[in-house]
Write an enzyme that holds these catalytic residues in place. Sequence first.
Site, short mmCIF file in Angstrom:
data_model
loop_
_atom_site.label_atom_id
_atom_site.label_comp_id
_atom_site.label_asym_id
_atom_site.label_seq_id
_atom_site.Cartn_x
_atom_site.Cartn_y
_atom_site.Cartn_z
CG ASP A 1 1.71 5.58 4.72
OD1 ASP A 1 0.98 4.22 4.29
OD2 ASP A 1 2.76 4.72 4.93
CG HIS B 1 5.07 1.04 2.44
ND1 HIS B 1 4.51 1.94 2.17
CD2 HIS B 1 4.52 0.72 3.53
CE1 HIS B 1 3.87 2.67 2.93
NE2 HIS B 1 3.64 2.17 4.02
NE ARG C 1 9.61 -4.89 10.79
CZ ARG C 1 8.99 -3.42 10.42
NH1 ARG C 1 7.87 -3.49 10.86
NH2 ARG C 1 9.50 -2.58 9.80
CG HIS D 1 -0.49 0.07 2.62
ND1 HIS D 1 0.99 -1.10 2.74
CD2 HIS D 1 -0.08 1.21 2.72
CE1 HIS D 1 1.25 -0.25 4.13
NE2 HIS D 1 0.89 0.48 4.63
#
Length: 331
Positions: A208, A263, A273, A206
Amino acid sequence: MVVLTKPTIDHFPIVKNSFKSPSFFNDIPVIDLSKPDSKNLIVNACEEFGFFKVINHDVPMEFISKLESEAIKFFSSPLPEKLKAGPADPFGYGNKKIGQNGDIGWVEYILLSTNSEFNYQKFASVLGVNPENIRAAVSDYVSAVKKMSCEILEMLAEGLNIHPTNVFSKLLMDEKSDSVFRLNHYPPCPDIQELNAKNLIGFGEHTDPQIISVLRSNNTSGLQILLKNGHWISVPSDQNSFFINVGDSLQVMTNGRFKSVKHRVLTNSVKSRLSMIYFGGPPLTEKIAPLPSLIEGTDSLYKEFTWFEYKKSAYKTRLADNRLVRFEKNL
Protein backbone atom coordinates in the site's frame (compact mmCIF):
# COMPACT_ATOMS: atom_id res chain seq x y z
CA MET A 1 -26.95 -1.78 -25.75
CA VAL A 2 -24.03 -3.02 -23.66
CA VAL A 3 -24.12 -6.76 -23.05
CA LEU A 4 -22.39 -7.81 -19.85
CA THR A 5 -20.64 -11.14 -20.19
CA LYS A 6 -19.21 -13.12 -17.32
CA PRO A 7 -15.49 -13.63 -17.90
CA THR A 8 -14.48 -17.25 -17.80
CA ILE A 9 -12.60 -18.49 -14.78
CA ASP A 10 -9.53 -19.01 -16.97
CA HIS A 11 -9.10 -15.23 -17.36
CA PHE A 12 -8.25 -14.71 -13.70
CA PRO A 13 -4.80 -14.95 -12.10
CA ILE A 14 -4.12 -18.07 -10.08
CA VAL A 15 -1.61 -19.43 -7.58
CA LYS A 16 -0.61 -23.03 -7.33
CA ASN A 17 -1.02 -24.65 -3.94
CA SER A 18 1.97 -26.26 -2.35
CA PHE A 19 1.77 -30.01 -1.88
CA LYS A 20 0.82 -29.37 1.72
CA SER A 21 -2.29 -27.28 2.32
CA PRO A 22 -1.30 -23.79 3.47
CA SER A 23 -1.79 -23.52 7.22
CA PHE A 24 -2.68 -20.41 9.17
CA PHE A 25 0.19 -18.46 10.66
CA ASN A 26 -0.47 -18.02 14.36
CA ASP A 27 2.63 -15.96 15.21
CA ILE A 28 1.37 -12.65 13.82
CA PRO A 29 2.04 -9.98 16.50
CA VAL A 30 -1.04 -9.12 18.54
CA ILE A 31 -1.02 -5.63 20.05
CA ASP A 32 -3.26 -4.94 23.02
CA LEU A 33 -3.81 -1.19 22.82
CA SER A 34 -4.79 -1.10 26.50
CA LYS A 35 -1.34 -2.25 27.65
CA PRO A 36 1.41 0.27 28.48
CA ASP A 37 4.15 -1.68 26.65
CA SER A 38 2.31 -1.54 23.34
CA LYS A 39 4.61 1.10 21.80
CA ASN A 40 7.68 -1.16 21.85
CA LEU A 41 5.73 -4.17 20.60
CA ILE A 42 4.37 -2.09 17.69
CA VAL A 43 7.91 -1.03 16.71
CA ASN A 44 9.07 -4.66 16.82
CA ALA A 45 6.09 -5.78 14.71
CA CYS A 46 6.73 -3.08 12.09
CA GLU A 47 10.40 -4.07 11.87
CA GLU A 48 9.79 -7.81 11.63
CA PHE A 49 6.54 -8.07 9.68
CA GLY A 50 5.29 -4.61 8.66
CA PHE A 51 1.98 -6.00 9.86
CA PHE A 52 0.18 -6.67 13.15
CA LYS A 53 -3.22 -7.29 14.72
CA VAL A 54 -4.85 -4.87 17.14
CA ILE A 55 -7.16 -5.87 19.99
CA ASN A 56 -8.88 -3.89 22.77
CA HIS A 57 -9.44 -0.94 20.45
CA ASP A 58 -12.03 1.79 20.98
CA VAL A 59 -13.84 1.45 17.64
CA PRO A 60 -17.51 0.82 18.55
CA MET A 61 -18.83 -2.53 17.26
CA GLU A 62 -22.02 -0.65 16.42
CA PHE A 63 -20.14 1.37 13.77
CA ILE A 64 -18.62 -1.80 12.30
CA SER A 65 -21.98 -3.63 12.15
CA LYS A 66 -23.80 -0.65 10.66
CA LEU A 67 -21.25 -0.24 7.87
CA GLU A 68 -21.13 -3.98 7.16
CA SER A 69 -24.92 -4.02 6.90
CA GLU A 70 -24.92 -1.15 4.37
CA ALA A 71 -22.12 -2.82 2.39
CA ILE A 72 -23.95 -6.16 2.24
CA LYS A 73 -27.12 -4.36 1.12
CA PHE A 74 -25.20 -2.72 -1.74
CA PHE A 75 -23.18 -5.74 -2.87
CA SER A 76 -26.31 -7.94 -2.77
CA SER A 77 -27.95 -5.73 -5.41
CA PRO A 78 -28.14 -7.00 -9.01
CA LEU A 79 -25.06 -6.15 -11.08
CA PRO A 80 -26.90 -3.71 -13.42
CA GLU A 81 -27.93 -1.71 -10.32
CA LYS A 82 -24.42 -1.68 -8.84
CA LEU A 83 -22.95 -0.54 -12.14
CA LYS A 84 -24.97 2.69 -11.78
CA ALA A 85 -22.52 3.63 -8.99
CA GLY A 86 -19.58 3.20 -11.37
CA PRO A 87 -17.32 3.24 -13.12
CA ALA A 88 -14.63 3.90 -10.49
CA ASP A 89 -12.96 7.12 -11.68
CA PRO A 90 -11.17 6.42 -9.33
CA PHE A 91 -14.06 6.69 -6.85
CA GLY A 92 -17.23 4.65 -7.11
CA TYR A 93 -18.04 1.03 -7.89
CA GLY A 94 -15.61 -1.28 -9.64
CA ASN A 95 -15.85 -4.92 -10.64
CA LYS A 96 -12.88 -7.25 -11.31
CA LYS A 97 -10.75 -4.52 -12.88
CA ILE A 98 -8.15 -3.21 -10.42
CA GLY A 99 -6.48 0.04 -11.48
CA GLN A 100 -5.77 1.14 -15.05
CA ASN A 101 -2.91 -1.16 -16.00
CA GLY A 102 -4.40 -4.57 -16.66
CA ASP A 103 -4.71 -6.06 -13.15
CA ILE A 104 -7.86 -8.07 -12.48
CA GLY A 105 -9.14 -10.09 -9.54
CA TRP A 106 -12.21 -11.94 -8.28
CA VAL A 107 -13.44 -8.86 -6.44
CA GLU A 108 -15.95 -6.04 -6.57
CA TYR A 109 -15.43 -2.89 -4.58
CA ILE A 110 -16.44 0.63 -3.64
CA LEU A 111 -13.65 3.21 -3.40
CA LEU A 112 -14.45 6.43 -1.53
CA SER A 113 -12.66 9.60 -0.56
CA THR A 114 -12.68 10.38 3.16
CA ASN A 115 -12.96 14.06 2.28
CA SER A 116 -16.07 15.55 3.87
CA GLU A 117 -16.98 17.10 0.52
CA PHE A 118 -17.17 13.72 -1.26
CA ASN A 119 -20.44 13.36 -3.18
CA TYR A 120 -22.36 10.13 -2.48
CA GLN A 121 -24.97 10.85 -5.15
CA LYS A 122 -23.42 8.13 -7.33
CA PHE A 123 -25.37 5.73 -5.14
CA ALA A 124 -28.69 7.57 -5.43
CA SER A 125 -29.85 5.67 -8.54
CA VAL A 126 -29.07 2.22 -7.12
CA LEU A 127 -32.40 0.59 -6.29
CA GLY A 128 -32.84 -0.09 -2.56
CA VAL A 129 -29.72 1.83 -1.53
CA ASN A 130 -29.88 5.09 0.41
CA PRO A 131 -26.78 7.25 -0.21
CA GLU A 132 -27.27 9.13 3.06
CA ASN A 133 -27.21 5.86 5.02
CA ILE A 134 -23.95 4.84 3.32
CA ARG A 135 -22.44 8.29 3.93
CA ALA A 136 -23.36 8.26 7.63
CA ALA A 137 -22.09 4.69 8.15
CA VAL A 138 -18.78 5.43 6.40
CA SER A 139 -18.36 8.73 8.25
CA ASP A 140 -18.84 7.19 11.71
CA TYR A 141 -16.60 4.24 10.96
CA VAL A 142 -13.79 6.23 9.32
CA SER A 143 -13.75 8.83 12.13
CA ALA A 144 -13.29 6.09 14.75
CA VAL A 145 -10.68 4.17 12.73
CA LYS A 146 -8.76 7.36 11.91
CA LYS A 147 -8.62 8.19 15.64
CA MET A 148 -7.26 4.69 16.38
CA SER A 149 -4.74 5.01 13.51
CA CYS A 150 -3.42 8.26 14.95
CA GLU A 151 -3.06 6.70 18.41
CA ILE A 152 -1.07 3.83 16.88
CA LEU A 153 1.14 6.22 14.90
CA GLU A 154 1.83 8.27 18.02
CA MET A 155 2.77 5.09 19.91
CA LEU A 156 5.09 4.26 17.01
CA ALA A 157 6.77 7.66 17.23
CA GLU A 158 7.13 7.30 20.98
CA GLY A 159 8.64 3.83 20.54
CA LEU A 160 11.15 5.30 18.07
CA ASN A 161 11.96 8.18 20.48
CA ILE A 162 10.77 10.75 17.94
CA HIS A 163 9.56 14.14 19.17
CA PRO A 164 7.04 15.53 18.73
CA THR A 165 5.09 12.26 18.74
CA ASN A 166 2.51 13.56 16.24
CA VAL A 167 5.06 13.56 13.40
CA PHE A 168 3.08 10.82 11.58
CA SER A 169 -0.43 11.32 12.95
CA LYS A 170 -0.60 15.03 12.05
CA LEU A 171 -0.50 14.03 8.37
CA LEU A 172 -3.74 12.04 8.79
CA MET A 173 -5.33 14.75 10.95
CA ASP A 174 -4.56 17.47 8.41
CA GLU A 175 -7.79 18.68 6.77
CA LYS A 176 -6.09 18.17 3.40
CA SER A 177 -5.10 14.57 4.21
CA ASP A 178 -5.41 12.47 1.05
CA SER A 179 -6.89 9.39 2.71
CA VAL A 180 -9.23 6.92 1.02
CA PHE A 181 -11.60 4.19 2.12
CA ARG A 182 -12.30 0.93 0.34
CA LEU A 183 -14.96 -1.76 0.70
CA ASN A 184 -13.96 -5.03 -0.99
CA HIS A 185 -16.38 -7.88 -1.62
CA TYR A 186 -15.00 -11.24 -2.75
CA PRO A 187 -17.96 -13.38 -3.90
CA PRO A 188 -17.67 -17.14 -3.45
CA CYS A 189 -16.25 -18.81 -6.54
CA PRO A 190 -17.65 -22.34 -6.93
CA ASP A 191 -15.91 -22.69 -10.33
CA ILE A 192 -12.56 -22.69 -8.53
CA GLN A 193 -12.76 -26.49 -8.38
CA GLU A 194 -12.30 -26.53 -12.14
CA LEU A 195 -8.75 -25.31 -11.51
CA ASN A 196 -7.59 -28.47 -9.78
CA ALA A 197 -4.98 -27.74 -7.04
CA LYS A 198 -4.96 -23.99 -7.71
CA ASN A 199 -6.21 -20.88 -5.94
CA LEU A 200 -7.86 -17.94 -7.61
CA ILE A 201 -6.55 -14.45 -6.86
CA GLY A 202 -9.13 -12.11 -5.39
CA PHE A 203 -6.70 -9.19 -5.12
CA GLY A 204 -3.14 -9.57 -6.40
CA GLU A 205 0.05 -9.10 -4.40
CA HIS A 206 0.95 -5.48 -3.66
CA THR A 207 2.06 -3.02 -1.02
CA ASP A 208 0.00 0.00 0.00
CA PRO A 209 1.49 3.38 -0.98
CA GLN A 210 0.10 5.41 1.95
CA ILE A 211 1.44 5.75 5.51
CA ILE A 212 -0.77 3.19 7.21
CA SER A 213 -3.62 0.86 6.25
CA VAL A 214 -6.23 -0.40 8.68
CA LEU A 215 -8.10 -3.55 7.65
CA ARG A 216 -11.15 -5.21 9.12
CA SER A 217 -12.95 -8.17 7.52
CA ASN A 218 -15.71 -10.62 8.25
CA ASN A 219 -14.86 -14.13 9.44
CA THR A 220 -13.96 -15.46 6.00
CA SER A 221 -10.24 -16.02 5.55
CA GLY A 222 -8.24 -15.23 2.41
CA LEU A 223 -5.67 -12.60 3.39
CA GLN A 224 -2.02 -13.62 3.01
CA ILE A 225 1.19 -11.70 3.76
CA LEU A 226 4.72 -12.26 2.47
CA LEU A 227 7.36 -12.98 5.10
CA LYS A 228 11.00 -11.90 4.89
CA ASN A 229 11.94 -15.48 3.97
CA GLY A 230 9.84 -15.27 0.80
CA HIS A 231 7.01 -17.50 2.05
CA TRP A 232 3.36 -16.52 1.81
CA ILE A 233 1.38 -17.22 4.98
CA SER A 234 -2.37 -17.12 5.63
CA VAL A 235 -3.71 -14.72 8.25
CA PRO A 236 -6.49 -16.13 10.46
CA SER A 237 -9.59 -13.96 10.17
CA ASP A 238 -10.97 -12.12 13.19
CA GLN A 239 -14.01 -9.92 12.67
CA ASN A 240 -13.61 -8.21 16.06
CA SER A 241 -10.03 -7.00 15.51
CA PHE A 242 -8.09 -4.81 13.10
CA PHE A 243 -5.00 -5.59 11.04
CA ILE A 244 -2.46 -2.84 10.43
CA ASN A 245 -0.18 -2.60 7.38
CA VAL A 246 2.94 -0.45 7.12
CA GLY A 247 2.66 1.55 3.88
CA ASP A 248 5.37 2.64 1.44
CA SER A 249 5.38 6.21 2.79
CA LEU A 250 6.06 5.01 6.34
CA GLN A 251 8.86 2.81 5.01
CA VAL A 252 10.48 5.91 3.50
CA MET A 253 9.93 8.09 6.57
CA THR A 254 11.66 5.45 8.75
CA ASN A 255 14.46 5.14 6.14
CA GLY A 256 13.64 1.49 5.52
CA ARG A 257 13.62 0.47 9.19
CA PHE A 258 9.97 -0.49 8.70
CA LYS A 259 9.08 -2.37 5.51
CA SER A 260 5.74 -2.01 3.77
CA VAL A 261 4.25 -5.49 3.74
CA LYS A 262 3.38 -7.25 0.49
CA HIS A 263 -0.04 -8.89 0.75
CA ARG A 264 -2.75 -10.49 -1.37
CA VAL A 265 -6.21 -12.07 -1.06
CA LEU A 266 -7.22 -15.53 -2.29
CA THR A 267 -10.84 -16.40 -3.01
CA ASN A 268 -13.02 -18.86 -1.18
CA SER A 269 -15.08 -21.40 -3.11
CA VAL A 270 -17.99 -21.33 -0.65
CA LYS A 271 -18.09 -18.17 1.49
CA SER A 272 -17.95 -14.51 0.52
CA ARG A 273 -15.40 -12.20 2.11
CA LEU A 274 -16.12 -8.58 2.96
CA SER A 275 -13.31 -6.27 3.99
CA MET A 276 -13.11 -2.57 4.81
CA ILE A 277 -9.81 -0.71 4.59
CA TYR A 278 -8.86 2.79 5.67
CA PHE A 279 -5.76 4.07 3.87
CA GLY A 280 -4.24 6.93 5.88
CA GLY A 281 -2.40 9.26 3.52
CA PRO A 282 -0.71 12.66 3.80
CA PRO A 283 -1.76 15.87 2.01
CA LEU A 284 -0.84 15.87 -1.69
CA THR A 285 1.78 18.59 -1.21
CA GLU A 286 3.46 16.88 1.75
CA LYS A 287 7.15 16.11 1.23
CA ILE A 288 7.98 12.49 2.05
CA ALA A 289 11.56 11.76 3.14
CA PRO A 290 13.39 9.92 5.95
CA LEU A 291 12.99 11.76 9.25
CA PRO A 292 16.23 13.55 10.25
CA SER A 293 16.30 11.90 13.70
CA LEU A 294 16.28 8.45 12.07
CA ILE A 295 19.22 9.05 9.73
CA GLU A 296 21.72 10.53 12.17
CA GLY A 297 25.08 8.96 11.40
CA THR A 298 23.76 7.08 8.38
CA ASP A 299 22.75 7.74 4.77
CA SER A 300 19.27 8.50 3.56
CA LEU A 301 18.12 5.63 1.34
CA TYR A 302 15.45 7.65 -0.47
CA LYS A 303 15.12 10.85 -2.47
CA GLU A 304 12.62 13.40 -1.20
CA PHE A 305 9.32 13.47 -3.08
CA THR A 306 5.82 14.83 -2.57
CA TRP A 307 2.91 12.48 -1.93
CA PHE A 308 1.37 13.72 -5.19
CA GLU A 309 4.50 12.69 -7.12
CA TYR A 310 4.54 9.25 -5.55
CA LYS A 311 0.82 8.70 -5.97
CA LYS A 312 1.00 9.72 -9.63
CA SER A 313 3.91 7.33 -10.17
CA ALA A 314 2.23 4.47 -8.27
CA TYR A 315 -0.93 4.59 -10.33
CA LYS A 316 1.10 4.04 -13.51
CA THR A 317 2.41 0.70 -12.26
CA ARG A 318 1.07 -2.83 -11.98
CA LEU A 319 -0.03 -4.09 -8.57
CA ALA A 320 3.02 -6.31 -7.96
CA ASP A 321 5.61 -3.73 -9.04
CA ASN A 322 8.10 -2.31 -6.55
CA ARG A 323 6.99 1.31 -6.75
CA LEU A 324 9.72 2.68 -4.49
CA VAL A 325 12.59 1.68 -6.77
CA ARG A 326 12.62 4.91 -8.74
CA PHE A 327 12.78 6.92 -5.51
CA GLU A 328 15.70 5.03 -4.00
CA LYS A 329 19.13 6.68 -3.90
CA ASN A 330 22.02 4.98 -5.67
CA LEU A 331 24.46 4.75 -2.78
